[in-house]
Scaffold this active site. Structure first.
Site, PDB file in Angstrom:
ATOM      1  N   ARG A 132       0.827  -1.224   0.000  1.00  0.00           N
ATOM      2  CA  ARG A 132       0.000   0.000   0.000  1.00  0.00           C
ATOM      3  C   ARG A 132       0.853   1.263   0.000  1.00  0.00           C
ATOM      4  O   ARG A 132       0.485   2.276   0.586  1.00  0.00           O
ATOM      5  CB  ARG A 132      -0.912   0.050   1.225  1.00  0.00           C
ATOM      6  CG  ARG A 132      -2.179  -0.772   1.177  1.00  0.00           C
ATOM      7  CD  ARG A 132      -1.943  -2.221   1.209  1.00  0.00           C
ATOM      8  NE  ARG A 132      -3.178  -2.949   1.570  1.00  0.00           N
ATOM      9  CZ  ARG A 132      -3.352  -4.238   1.351  1.00  0.00           C
ATOM     10  NH1 ARG A 132      -2.406  -4.936   0.765  1.00  0.00           N
ATOM     11  NH2 ARG A 132      -4.462  -4.829   1.708  1.00  0.00           N
ATOM     12  N   CYS A 133       2.019   1.230  -0.634  1.00  0.00           N
ATOM     13  CA  CYS A 133       2.912   2.385  -0.654  1.00  0.00           C
ATOM     14  C   CYS A 133       2.624   3.225  -1.899  1.00  0.00           C
ATOM     15  O   CYS A 133       3.237   3.049  -2.951  1.00  0.00           O
ATOM     16  CB  CYS A 133       4.370   1.944  -0.635  1.00  0.00           C
ATOM     17  SG  CYS A 133       5.525   3.326  -0.480  1.00  0.00           S
ATOM     18  N   SER A 134       1.688   4.147  -1.773  1.00  0.00           N
ATOM     19  CA  SER A 134       1.271   4.911  -2.945  1.00  0.00           C
ATOM     20  C   SER A 134       2.351   5.887  -3.416  1.00  0.00           C
ATOM     21  O   SER A 134       2.338   6.303  -4.565  1.00  0.00           O
ATOM     22  CB  SER A 134      -0.031   5.656  -2.663  1.00  0.00           C
ATOM     23  OG  SER A 134       0.104   6.479  -1.537  1.00  0.00           O
TER      24      SER A 134
END
Length: 297
Positions: A83-85
């Site tokens: 979930r590392c945008s």
């Protein structure tokens, strides 16, 4: 807070005119066309930055079996698992710059089947690497239209693990998006709980702080129940109580629930995830059959 990091004051970040890391920052600028926030924060440790940048340059820009656009797409897949945008947004831009097909960015379902076949090993490497077996490798190397060569697969696996690790650095240092990145590509907490407040939020007691307090309260309630049970039971030793406490603490706090996907997860991450509920699960829980693990002393 101004600067590339939520946690580190701007005055402590090496600037391009600084002595200690100027060479490394210029190297980064020449390679990538700009000095990104990861390089600026890493400039606090110039030797580490130099090593890191050489590795990244070799992986993304030097000769290798994988075309450049596929390397960036694999980076997107790896970062999306955590979930590392920030990294997802960064490599979406890089993917387009090296001639990648914009249609692929609509989601994993639009990518070639060969890349989609990496999904299973990507999620295992990200969350439960002890479950990987030789069969996972054999399935990818099996002759066929969408098969991987050994050289391609080695490079792909190194890219996946590299970006799983780099996501931790981004979260741990509170790396903020560059000004030219979309507002929607901000960096969010990797926790699968519902505490996904932006890392750049100045409020200490945001939703993440509230959830943490609630978890502590739940743990305290459980401890209270244990103490009451101890009074009812005769002959319970301090050691047994300590064991019970550790078990409660582990199950309450240290093992995040992976069965809840944050409903506020941005679409630029969700579209690259298949089986998004799959996450870390403690493999040493008491009372459960532990999977076989290879231990090297």
């Amino acid at each position: 807070a101004k600067g590339p990091s939520t946690f580190i004051p701007l005055g402590e970040i090496p600037q391009e005119g600084g002595e200690s890391s100027l060479h490394q920052l210029l190297e980064a600028f020449v390679s990538a066309g700009r000095v990104d926030h990861v390089a600026m924060v890493m400039g606090l440790h110039p030797q580490y930055l130099s090593s890191f940048w050489k590795t990244q340059y070799l992986l993304l820009r030097m000769d290798g079996p994988l075309p450049y656009h596929k390397r960036h797409y694999i980076a997107i897949m790896a970062a999306a698992r955590h979930r590392c945008s920030y990294l997802v947004g960064l490599h979406m831009g890089e993917f387009l710059q090296v001639g990648g097909n914009p249609a692929w960015l609509r989601g994993l379902h639009c990518a070639p089947q060969k890349l989609r076949n990496l999904n299973e090993i990507n999620k295992l490497l990200a969350h439960r690497p002890w479950l990987i077996t030789k069969e996972h490798i054999e399935a990818l190397l099996k002759p066929g239209e969408d098969s991987w060569s050994l050289a391609e697969l080695v490079q792909a696996l190194v890219l996946l693990t590299h970006y799983h690790s780099l996501a931790s650095f981004v979260f741990g240092c509170g790396i903020k998006p560059e000004e030219d990145q979309d507002a929607g590509n901000s960096c969010w907490s990797p926790s699968p709980h519902s505490d996904s407040s932006p890392a750049s939020d100045d409020s200490t007691w945001g939703s993440g702080g509230t959830d943490a307090m609630q978890e502590v309260e739940v743990l305290m309630e459980r401890m209270k129940l244990l103490q009451e049970n101890q009074r009812e039971e005769e002959g319970v030793t301090q050691e047994e109580m300590a064991t019970r406490f550790e078990l409660e603490k582990t199950e309450s706090l240290l093992v995040p629930s992976s069965d809840i996907l944050d409903p506020s997860l941005q679409s630029n991450i969700r579209c690259f995830l298949e089986d998004p509920e799959f996450g870390y699960k403690d493999f040493t829980r008491r009372g459960e059959q532990a999977p076989p693990t290879f231990r090297a002393q």
